[in-house]
Design a protein around this motif. Structure first.
Motif, PDB file in Angstrom:
ATOM      1  N   PRO A  51      -3.856   0.101  -8.109  1.00 57.87           N
ATOM      2  CA  PRO A  51      -3.732  -1.357  -8.117  1.00 57.87           C
ATOM      3  C   PRO A  51      -2.637  -1.782  -9.104  1.00 57.87           C
ATOM      4  CG  PRO A  51      -5.973  -0.603  -8.719  1.00 57.87           C
ATOM      5  CD  PRO A  51      -5.054   0.562  -8.826  1.00 57.87           C
ATOM      6  N   ALA A  52      -1.786  -2.680  -8.670  1.00 56.01           N
ATOM      7  CA  ALA A  52      -0.732  -3.182  -9.557  1.00 56.01           C
ATOM      8  C   ALA A  52      -0.790  -4.692  -9.580  1.00 56.01           C
ATOM      9  CB  ALA A  52       0.645  -2.722  -9.073  1.00 56.01           C
ATOM     10  N   LEU A  80      -4.094 -15.293 -16.687  1.00 57.19           N
ATOM     11  CA  LEU A  80      -2.832 -14.554 -16.662  1.00 57.19           C
ATOM     12  C   LEU A  80      -2.970 -13.276 -15.835  1.00 57.19           C
ATOM     13  CD1 LEU A  80      -2.054 -15.010 -20.465  1.00 57.19           C
ATOM     14  CD2 LEU A  80      -0.852 -16.127 -18.580  1.00 57.19           C
ATOM     15  N   ALA A  81      -4.164 -12.703 -15.834  1.00 58.09           N
ATOM     16  CA  ALA A  81      -4.362 -11.423 -15.152  1.00 58.09           C
ATOM     17  C   ALA A  81      -4.728 -11.572 -13.680  1.00 58.09           C
ATOM     18  CB  ALA A  81      -5.439 -10.624 -15.881  1.00 58.09           C
ATOM     19  N   THR A  82      -4.580 -12.766 -13.127  1.00 59.09           N
ATOM     20  CA  THR A  82      -5.001 -13.036 -11.742  1.00 59.09           C
ATOM     21  C   THR A  82      -4.571 -11.955 -10.749  1.00 59.09           C
ATOM     22  OG1 THR A  82      -5.156 -15.430 -12.004  1.00 59.09           O
ATOM     23  CG2 THR A  82      -4.587 -14.616  -9.796  1.00 59.09           C
ATOM     24  N   ASP A  83      -3.320 -11.544 -10.801  1.00 57.41           N
ATOM     25  CA  ASP A  83      -2.827 -10.606  -9.786  1.00 57.41           C
ATOM     26  C   ASP A  83      -3.441  -9.219  -9.936  1.00 57.41           C
ATOM     27  OD1 ASP A  83      -1.278 -12.669  -8.902  1.00 57.41           O
ATOM     28  OD2 ASP A  83       0.575 -11.945  -9.825  1.00 57.41           O
ATOM     29  N   THR A  84      -3.673  -8.826 -11.156  1.00 56.67           N
ATOM     30  CA  THR A  84      -4.294  -7.525 -11.382  1.00 56.67           C
ATOM     31  C   THR A  84      -5.752  -7.550 -10.930  1.00 56.67           C
ATOM     32  OG1 THR A  84      -2.840  -7.275 -13.298  1.00 56.67           O
ATOM     33  CG2 THR A  84      -4.688  -5.736 -13.128  1.00 56.67           C
ATOM     34  N   ILE A  85      -6.400  -8.652 -11.220  1.00 56.61           N
ATOM     35  CA  ILE A  85      -7.808  -8.785 -10.822  1.00 56.61           C
ATOM     36  C   ILE A  85      -7.942  -8.706  -9.313  1.00 56.61           C
ATOM     37  CG2 ILE A  85      -9.709 -10.472 -10.716  1.00 56.61           C
ATOM     38  CD1 ILE A  85      -8.626 -11.449 -13.544  1.00 56.61           C
ATOM     39  N   ARG A  86      -7.098  -9.438  -8.604  1.00 61.56           N
ATOM     40  CA  ARG A  86      -7.167  -9.400  -7.140  1.00 61.56           C
ATOM     41  C   ARG A  86      -6.853  -8.001  -6.613  1.00 61.56           C
ATOM     42  NH1 ARG A  86      -3.574 -12.197  -4.444  1.00 61.56           N
ATOM     43  NH2 ARG A  86      -2.173 -12.383  -6.237  1.00 61.56           N
ATOM     44  N   ALA A  87      -5.842  -7.373  -7.180  1.00 65.77           N
ATOM     45  CA  ALA A  87      -5.466  -6.038  -6.699  1.00 65.77           C
ATOM     46  C   ALA A  87      -6.591  -5.034  -6.932  1.00 65.77           C
ATOM     47  CB  ALA A  87      -4.185  -5.574  -7.392  1.00 65.77           C
ATOM     48  N   GLU A  88      -7.229  -5.129  -8.096  1.00 65.98           N
ATOM     49  CA  GLU A  88      -8.315  -4.180  -8.385  1.00 65.98           C
ATOM     50  C   GLU A  88      -9.513  -4.411  -7.465  1.00 65.98           C
ATOM     51  OE1 GLU A  88      -8.939  -4.561 -12.611  1.00 65.98           O
ATOM     52  OE2 GLU A  88      -7.311  -3.167 -13.081  1.00 65.98           O
ATOM     53  N   HIS A  89      -9.837  -5.671  -7.224  1.00 63.27           N
ATOM     54  CA  HIS A  89     -10.950  -5.944  -6.317  1.00 63.27           C
ATOM     55  C   HIS A  89     -10.650  -5.433  -4.917  1.00 63.27           C
ATOM     56  CE1 HIS A  89     -12.803  -8.747  -9.264  1.00 63.27           C
ATOM     57  NE2 HIS A  89     -13.900  -8.476  -8.580  1.00 63.27           N
ATOM     58  N   VAL A  90      -9.485  -5.715  -4.431  1.00 67.13           N
ATOM     59  CA  VAL A  90      -9.149  -5.275  -3.077  1.00 67.13           C
ATOM     60  C   VAL A  90      -9.121  -3.748  -3.016  1.00 67.13           C
ATOM     61  CG1 VAL A  90      -7.311  -5.235  -1.342  1.00 67.13           C
ATOM     62  CG2 VAL A  90      -8.012  -7.407  -2.409  1.00 67.13           C
ATOM     63  N   ALA A  91      -8.614  -3.123  -4.059  1.00 63.67           N
ATOM     64  CA  ALA A  91      -8.596  -1.654  -4.070  1.00 63.67           C
ATOM     65  C   ALA A  91     -10.012  -1.111  -3.954  1.00 63.67           C
ATOM     66  CB  ALA A  91      -7.934  -1.153  -5.354  1.00 63.67           C
ATOM     67  N   GLU A  92     -10.928  -1.737  -4.660  1.00 69.14           N
ATOM     68  CA  GLU A  92     -12.318  -1.270  -4.576  1.00 69.14           C
ATOM     69  C   GLU A  92     -12.905  -1.487  -3.188  1.00 69.14           C
ATOM     70  OE1 GLU A  92     -14.263  -3.189  -7.869  1.00 69.14           O
ATOM     71  OE2 GLU A  92     -12.884  -2.168  -9.265  1.00 69.14           O
ATOM     72  N   TRP A  97      -2.339  15.623  -5.010  1.00 69.53           N
ATOM     73  CA  TRP A  97      -2.365  14.523  -4.044  1.00 69.53           C
ATOM     74  C   TRP A  97      -0.989  14.337  -3.409  1.00 69.53           C
ATOM     75  CZ3 TRP A  97      -5.696  13.383  -8.387  1.00 69.53           C
ATOM     76  CH2 TRP A  97      -7.056  13.248  -8.026  1.00 69.53           C
ATOM     77  N   ARG A  98      -0.983  13.981  -2.130  1.00 69.63           N
ATOM     78  CA  ARG A  98       0.278  13.819  -1.402  1.00 69.63           C
ATOM     79  C   ARG A  98       0.410  12.462  -0.719  1.00 69.63           C
ATOM     80  NH1 ARG A  98       1.163  17.082  -4.361  1.00 69.63           N
ATOM     81  NH2 ARG A  98       1.936  19.201  -4.117  1.00 69.63           N
ATOM     82  N   LYS A  99      -0.623  11.639  -0.852  1.00 70.01           N
ATOM     83  CA  LYS A  99      -0.577  10.285  -0.269  1.00 70.01           C
ATOM     84  C   LYS A  99      -0.985   9.289  -1.343  1.00 70.01           C
ATOM     85  CE  LYS A  99      -1.437  11.181   4.642  1.00 70.01           C
ATOM     86  NZ  LYS A  99      -1.402  12.666   4.705  1.00 70.01           N
ATOM     87  N   ILE A 100      -0.073   8.385  -1.663  1.00 69.36           N
ATOM     88  CA  ILE A 100      -0.335   7.390  -2.704  1.00 69.36           C
ATOM     89  C   ILE A 100      -0.069   6.022  -2.106  1.00 69.36           C
ATOM     90  CG2 ILE A 100       0.201   6.649  -5.064  1.00 69.36           C
ATOM     91  CD1 ILE A 100      -0.394   9.561  -5.165  1.00 69.36           C
ATOM     92  N   LEU A 101      -0.997   5.092  -2.352  1.00 73.61           N
ATOM     93  CA  LEU A 101      -0.835   3.712  -1.876  1.00 73.61           C
ATOM     94  C   LEU A 101      -0.957   2.768  -3.061  1.00 73.61           C
ATOM     95  CD1 LEU A 101      -0.779   1.504   0.386  1.00 73.61           C
ATOM     96  CD2 LEU A 101      -3.276   1.672   0.405  1.00 73.61           C
ATOM     97  N   VAL A 102       0.073   1.995  -3.303  1.00 70.34           N
ATOM     98  CA  VAL A 102      -0.017   0.969  -4.336  1.00 70.34           C
ATOM     99  C   VAL A 102      -0.361  -0.361  -3.672  1.00 70.34           C
ATOM    100  CG1 VAL A 102       1.200  -0.284  -6.148  1.00 70.34           C
ATOM    101  CG2 VAL A 102       1.655   2.155  -5.807  1.00 70.34           C
ATOM    102  N   ILE A 103      -1.407  -0.983  -4.161  1.00 71.62           N
ATOM    103  CA  ILE A 103      -1.763  -2.333  -3.707  1.00 71.62           C
ATOM    104  C   ILE A 103      -1.343  -3.295  -4.807  1.00 71.62           C
ATOM    105  CG2 ILE A 103      -3.663  -3.898  -3.151  1.00 71.62           C
ATOM    106  CD1 ILE A 103      -5.206  -1.537  -2.014  1.00 71.62           C
ATOM    107  N   THR A 104      -0.372  -4.125  -4.520  1.00 73.66           N
ATOM    108  CA  THR A 104       0.116  -5.024  -5.566  1.00 73.66           C
ATOM    109  C   THR A 104      -0.319  -6.447  -5.300  1.00 73.66           C
ATOM    110  OG1 THR A 104       2.036  -5.918  -6.729  1.00 73.66           O
ATOM    111  CG2 THR A 104       2.390  -5.273  -4.434  1.00 73.66           C
TER     112      THR A 104
END
Lengths: 246, 246, 246, 246, 246, 246
Positions: free
Chosen positions: A19-20, A32-44, A98-105
């Protein structure tokens, strides 16, 4: 997750989700952390749907936010440093197998840097597959169905709605206030910058909106947020399943 | 242009256009320099339309092309180096007094790096406005009206058409050959990579197409190319006029 | 050149020539791109002489020109960035299989950086041979036989003569004007800087010459330019033949 | 020198001399630090002649020596790191108030990097004057008058002679042995590399000479070394006087 | 915290605390994020004690952990990248007006990099004061009073105790297992590495301990953890008060 | 040492010692090179004790000294550049076959950078062992037995004593003068900075002491210096013997 689970996951969970986010102004009502919070929730949520075939790696809590620096509290990385951070996360995970990485920003300001990382990895790590995704724009059709202003975007209806769904206790609803909502409020260069498509012109947000908001977050609803989040999660999950099974 | 014209242009021509391209495989029939050639031609057409309010700066003849390295002749920069090159072009022009810079890139692989440059310039050169634009995707609606394959893109119908219009003597029409034209020719991961939208997954072109081509360039026509180029020029000119007048 | 010719050339043409130039003031009468134009022309003449055993790679159109920044239009790279650009061109060509690279630089300000690249390549690419050459100083004996001022050099008799031979349509002959032509016109530190040999002292050109010119370009002739170019080409060709045959 | 003398020297001694050398093979008879030793001695001789108008700064004891890495004990910096070191020495001295810096390098492998530093300083420190000089090539005419082999250079007659004059206790005279002394001993590419002038081709020394020596150091004499050193010192002093007085 | 609170805090809260941690193996029983979790908890406790004169900035969730890379899941930054991240956090905060920054690091592997950042900031941001502190070693006297093995340290008694106090739900107590507990279990070089003091020798943890643990975490108690945490918090608070009041 | 001895030493002498120092103010009575001088002397003493199992590599004569820049003559490297220098020394030595490197630093300002180098080497050179040691703090117990001021440190009793023992001809004993000797002379932030332990706060020396000295160097004696040096040498030798024999 301890190192024992990680050791198992290298074999059982071929995908790592990172999550980014950002640490930047989100108007008077959101953290201030809104984007990180959303990314972490969606990642979960995505990892839960993928039921064991994906694990979540460390977050990137600060992103590329120079356009918000005029607003207090914004912390930004240069694109060079964000690229180094992501590259080193990926390099470490690659080393474990690991060979597959997905960043959710959760922050669109990270998009370009993530693409540059993807490009450079083609040469340095040819056996790795690196994907990334934004959140809100994944569900642009859902957002279009919400009650949004003519001008909307950062800290506006769609983003606020997601927070009202995912982390309502962090939203100061009483402080939510409209920012720029109509093109007529913008000077001509700002209008160019916000018209979408190309040519692309990057502008500081203090020129685009006095309070840093695009749109009217008072119209955001938790239901709208849930719809956006669910659409984004569903699309990421569909992508990930195809990818993992390939 | 000599230094004398440059000295006048600092005052008379507020906009500098930098053409950026690539030196990479363009299938069996088009030159390695295809993207630079298109960018330089369009830059000249745009500058001509702007009639004295824009000048053309030095080209960037090599871009970010790691995805084409499996094809002979491709030369690539890392995203770090392309960013440094553009930043230093811009820094030099800024020093002379220019405050509006537009990069026209004929190569989509440069897009992300140009955005990162735009972001970093917000902090390092707050009094500068930096914009960039791709070419073909500016005229996506025109391209949609051409006879294109289901899968089309790099060195395909639209790009070949532009070359047939702008530099026909450099196209080996007898060698033009279809590449990947239907999703069914792709493996599942490649299909994910080409489906557009997000999540975005960057892949090497030798996995996407045996000859490096997406689409069937035999269907390209100079008339189609002219339509694409004219649409792109018109949109860049419209943007530039608004910007310069602002 | 398409990727097909490149694929053949990896085997048939062991040498790749990279033209490098500058985008900097060349006095009131010659274009900013003078050095790149000369380098590209000479590269073509050399490749033609080598008849198939050499191919031409992408140009480097901007070089190291901080000493000319006081004159409008000059664009410069730092030495770090030029080194990265050349290193990445070379790295890409090496990957395709080439092992002999020759940079022909029309701009003396690139010389030192090219040497540093050569040094670092000894360690990073031990199986590669990298050579570089300037132009005018290759033919110093021919230049000495021309009608030159006591002080001559940048944009002076020899360089202008080359342009009158290679690209006369780009020279504004009516604007050619003498710059500094005698040591007495220089302040003592500038004299030290121009005395040649060592110690070496690098100075800004606006201190060396009011119009950026050293010498009197009005005395340049196309015949003189041809003699310089032919001597340079002959020497590069002789070098290249020995090298390729070795 | 303590900080007190330094504080006085900022005003009284406008020039700072930085000795730069190498830590690299110098054949079987001379120490790895040969170039640093010669540079430091010459720096002292020059400073003594300048009688108070110059001071000596810290040495750079390791230089750019990748071409000698096949010989045990050689330690090298990349050109990037040497440039950073010199730039930071200069930046510190500039901060104290010095505006004239002269690097005396006993090692030719540092020349190009010193030039790149000089170029970049034009932009970053426009009020600074930075010069550098090699040693042996300053006295090329004197060397030509010595008894030298047809091929001579690194660790050969002239360099050994300087050491016999400046630091005879560090020369193992009994071990001095000829290296490559005639062009016929070289393969064709090595001959190209050593022919001087341009094009320039940088080669590893283990290909140029089995023992790392060019020339026959047995013919070196302390008298010859003194002549070389005195000529070099005289020329540096003459340059420095003009510079300081300017 | 929203941008509104940040704007107030610039004036009211002169100190910003940045928690820094790691994402690395912590033996079979503790999470990869152990160090970040401890740092964030302590930062909150310190900020609470300071009652309004300090705010908490964004975390650094990944640190310098190359010594743990042999254990699955460990993600590391190079020291260069961690330094860049911290420097850019600090630079952003400085821009908003803060002049006192304290990094609390739960991971000793970050200590050296934090010191290098502190040193470089003296030159780049002379009006800023930057401090940092580790956690466990702040309370070395308290740790000495716990029941600890002869060899103890990473993921051992003291660190596990802190987690049992701060985040007991994240500790798999049933999996806690002793690692290296006596010097006799170590090879001689590892013993040198762990003897403390100087010379300092950095070793990989897979050589120091088969399960990545130093000490016996089964002896850890929440009470011991509370004592360590309270001592650390008290000392940081005392430092911060003096600093803020100065 | 010539390349011949180096070639033998790769086999016979498994350890290379690199002396590192600084070029910075050492009060009115000691030379700028004090730290380098001490490090080189100690390196020689250690190597002599180790009798053939260690050799001395090139020195690092300038270190990280931004905290002393207010005092004339101080030259500093950034931590990034010092790290690059040490890494490249080590990389060269590794290439020749050495696997154990010990840096002896006479300057505490280098400590953190040396640790970062050690950490990064774990990944880039996993078969190398890198250790480093300071000098004075190795013998803290001996220093405690000397006649020292309440506040003492840089250029104070212990450091001056070492110089009186190792290089008395370079100490201007008549100029030795007390600097800050009691906490009461310090402002509160400076006291925090000097209190030792953590949190650590790095300060400029011109704020800590008007003459750059901590302590009273007039109380230094050669005998005290000998005791410190001998203790330091003995401890380094003991460490090295264990290490070499391991």
């Amino acid at each position: 997750m301890t190192t024992l689970e990680a050791a198992e996951a290298v074999h059982a969970s071929p995908l790592v989700i990172i999550p980014a986010g950002a640490f930047e102004q989100h108007g008077p009502g959101m953290p201030l952390a809104t984007d990180t919070i959303r990314a972490e929730h969606v990642a979960e949520l995505v990892a839960a749907e993928l039921a064991g075939s994906a694990v979540i790696g460390p977050s990137v809590p600060v992103g590329v936010s120079p356009h918000h620096l005029a607003f207090a509290g914004t912390v930004t990385l240069t694109t060079t440093t964000l690229a180094a951070v992501v590259r080193e996360y990926v390099g470490s995970l690659h080393r474990h197998g690991w060979r597959k990485i997905l960043v959710i920003t959760g922050h669109g300001g990270n998009n370009a840097t993530l693409t540059t990382v993807a490009q450079d990895l083609l040469t340095t790590h040819p056996d790795l597959q690196f994907a990334w995704t934004p959140l809100t724009s994944l569900a642009a059709d859902v957002v279009a169905g919400l009650r949004v202003s003519e001008v909307h975007g950062h800290s506006g209806e769609a983003e606020t709605a997601q927070m009202l769904h995912l982390a309502p206790h962090l939203v100061h609803t009483e402080r939510l206030a409209p920012g720029t909502t109509r093109p007529g409020e913008l000077d001509p260069v700002s209008r160019l910058s916000l018209q979408g498509g190309h040519p692309a012109l990057t502008m500081r947000y203090d020129r685009l909106s006095p309070n840093g908001v695009l749109g009217d977050p008072r119209n955001a609803t938790p239901e709208g947020g849930r719809a956006v989040v669910e659409a984004a999660v569903a699309r990421i999950v569909a992508f990930a399943r195809t990818w993992i099974d390939a």
